[in-house]
Design an enzyme around this catalytic site. Structure first.
Site, PDB file in Angstrom:
ATOM      1  N   LYS A  18      -2.390   5.635 -10.722  1.00  0.00           N
ATOM      2  CA  LYS A  18      -1.317   6.569 -10.626  1.00  0.00           C
ATOM      3  C   LYS A  18      -0.074   5.878 -10.263  1.00  0.00           C
ATOM      4  O   LYS A  18       1.017   6.153 -11.063  1.00  0.00           O
ATOM      5  CB  LYS A  18      -2.041   7.871 -10.541  1.00  0.00           C
ATOM      6  N   ARG A  93      -3.926  19.262  -7.948  1.00  0.00           N
ATOM      7  CA  ARG A  93      -5.189  18.678  -7.963  1.00  0.00           C
ATOM      8  C   ARG A  93      -6.225  19.595  -7.743  1.00  0.00           C
ATOM      9  O   ARG A  93      -7.377  19.505  -7.693  1.00  0.00           O
ATOM     10  CB  ARG A  93      -4.546  17.676  -6.251  1.00  0.00           C
ATOM     11  N   ARG A 131      -6.454  -2.944  -0.731  1.00  0.00           N
ATOM     12  CA  ARG A 131      -4.916  -2.364  -0.936  1.00  0.00           C
ATOM     13  C   ARG A 131      -4.180  -2.465  -0.002  1.00  0.00           C
ATOM     14  O   ARG A 131      -4.973  -1.520   1.203  1.00  0.00           O
ATOM     15  CB  ARG A 131      -4.428  -0.544  -1.059  1.00  0.00           C
ATOM     16  N   ARG A 164      -2.763   1.833   3.796  1.00  0.00           N
ATOM     17  CA  ARG A 164      -3.207   3.392   4.295  1.00  0.00           C
ATOM     18  C   ARG A 164      -4.378   3.912   5.557  1.00  0.00           C
ATOM     19  O   ARG A 164      -5.167   3.096   4.969  1.00  0.00           O
ATOM     20  CB  ARG A 164      -2.730   4.394   3.382  1.00  0.00           C
ATOM     21  N   ARG A 175     -12.247  11.046   0.267  1.00  0.00           N
ATOM     22  CA  ARG A 175     -10.806  11.668  -1.167  1.00  0.00           C
ATOM     23  C   ARG A 175     -11.736  11.516  -2.160  1.00  0.00           C
ATOM     24  O   ARG A 175     -11.334  12.285  -3.109  1.00  0.00           O
ATOM     25  CB  ARG A 175     -10.092  10.346  -0.729  1.00  0.00           C
TER      26      ARG A 175
HETATM   27  P1  AMP Z   1      -2.053  10.285  -3.000  1.00  0.00           P
HETATM   28  O1  AMP Z   1      -1.652   9.188  -2.447  1.00  0.00           O
HETATM   29  O2  AMP Z   1      -1.922  10.974  -4.309  1.00  0.00           O
HETATM   30  O3  AMP Z   1      -3.971   9.938  -2.678  1.00  0.00           O
HETATM   31  O4  AMP Z   1      -2.039  11.250  -1.419  1.00  0.00           O
HETATM   32  C1  AMP Z   1      -2.509  11.170  -0.073  1.00  0.00           C
HETATM   33  C2  AMP Z   1      -3.107  12.575   0.171  1.00  0.00           C
HETATM   34  O5  AMP Z   1      -1.997  13.141   0.640  1.00  0.00           O
HETATM   35  C3  AMP Z   1      -3.851  12.870  -0.355  1.00  0.00           C
HETATM   36  O6  AMP Z   1      -4.911  12.800   0.330  1.00  0.00           O
HETATM   37  C4  AMP Z   1      -4.120  14.553   0.298  1.00  0.00           C
HETATM   38  O7  AMP Z   1      -4.060  14.357   1.809  1.00  0.00           O
HETATM   39  C5  AMP Z   1      -2.359  14.653   0.111  1.00  0.00           C
HETATM   40  N1  AMP Z   1      -1.829  15.144  -1.038  1.00  0.00           N
HETATM   41  C6  AMP Z   1      -1.386  14.520  -1.947  1.00  0.00           C
HETATM   42  N2  AMP Z   1      -1.377  15.102  -2.530  1.00  0.00           N
HETATM   43  C7  AMP Z   1      -1.351  16.332  -3.218  1.00  0.00           C
HETATM   44  C8  AMP Z   1      -1.589  17.826  -3.752  1.00  0.00           C
HETATM   45  N3  AMP Z   1      -1.536  17.757  -5.082  1.00  0.00           N
HETATM   46  N4  AMP Z   1      -3.016  18.658  -3.028  1.00  0.00           N
HETATM   47  C9  AMP Z   1      -3.045  18.853  -1.872  1.00  0.00           C
HETATM   48  N5  AMP Z   1      -3.254  17.906  -1.295  1.00  0.00           N
HETATM   49  C10 AMP Z   1      -2.354  16.162  -1.602  1.00  0.00           C
END
Ligand code: AMP
Length: 227
Positions: A18, A93, A131, A164, A175
């Protein structure tokens, strides 16, 4: 006619690509890509109150509370650069998040297109565990599939690449479970609104991008015609 505001929501499990696609789409469509994950990571790195709240959730692979991310998105999409539209990467989400963003606009004001990137679990696990990301310019690499030409440094800006914390295998599994439980129900939510589309996400980034663009253009065409 009032300007059409388009929200492109890139949807899919962690590791679907994404972030990469959101950045490409942002330059193609000339509107900002908003990643709640990036905003939260910046807050964690800067040690702000937001970062302190979010950190524990993120490191364990769970979701940050809706009220926290909703506030971030509300503030961000109110800015002038979002006046014609925006791309959301990693938000909404949960169903309450989707309802929240919908509620920020008058009926008919926002045209939403949700593009889901479909990728098999074993590909996701491989992508995430290999990654590496550049904390400087955010360019992404993969140890095997797309290594940096500068070894352990970013080949764009020279910053040392990192993994990360939440890309470690145990957290990745959590996740993925959170995605199935909390986020996948959104598919039905958007399907019932007839704004949900899918693209295959196993191929090359360039090929996936063309598929996404095709969906967005077709949808914009329908909207311009009043659909
Ligand atoms: P991502 O980089 O989008 O995978 O986000 C990394 C982490 O940030 C996720 O595993 C969540 O802990 C938090 N996070 C990001 N976006 C959201 C969201 N829309 N709702 C809740 N937690 C989020």
């Amino acid at each position: 006619m009032k300007d059409m505001k388009t929200a492109v929501i890139l949807f899919g499990p962690p590791g679907a690509g994404k972030g990469t696609q959101a950045r490409r789409l942002s330059s193609e469509l000339n509107c900002p890509a908003i990643s709640t994950g990036d905003i939260l990571r910046e807050a964690v790195a800067a040690g702000t109150d937001l970062g302190k709240t979010a950190r524990g959730y993120m490191e364990s692979g769970s979701l940050v509370p809706d009220s926290v991310v909703d506030g971030i998105v509300k503030e961000r999409i109110a800015r002038a650069d979002c006046s014609l539209g925006f791309i959301l990467d990693g938000y909404p989400r949960t169903i309450p998040q989707a309802e929240f963003v919908e509620g920020l606009f008058a009926p008919g004001e926002l045209h939403t297109v949700v593009v889901s990137i479909l990728v098999r679990d074993e590909v996701l696990l491989d992508r995430l565990s290999g990654r590496r990301v550049c904390p400087g310019c955010r360019k992404m690499f993969h140890l095997r599939n797309s290594p940096s030409r500068a070894g352990e440094q970013c080949d764009e800006c020279g910053t040392r690449l990192i993994q990360r914390r939440d890309d470690q295998e145990a957290v990745v599994r959590e996740r993925l479970q959170v995605y199935r439980r909390e986020t996948e129900p959104l598919i039905e939510y958007y399907r019932s609104r007839k704004v949900y589309f899918e693209v295959e996400g196993d191929g090359s980034a360039a090929g996936i991008f063309e598929s996404i663009l095709g969906v967005v253009r077709a949808r914009r065409g329908t909207m311009a015609g009043g659909g």
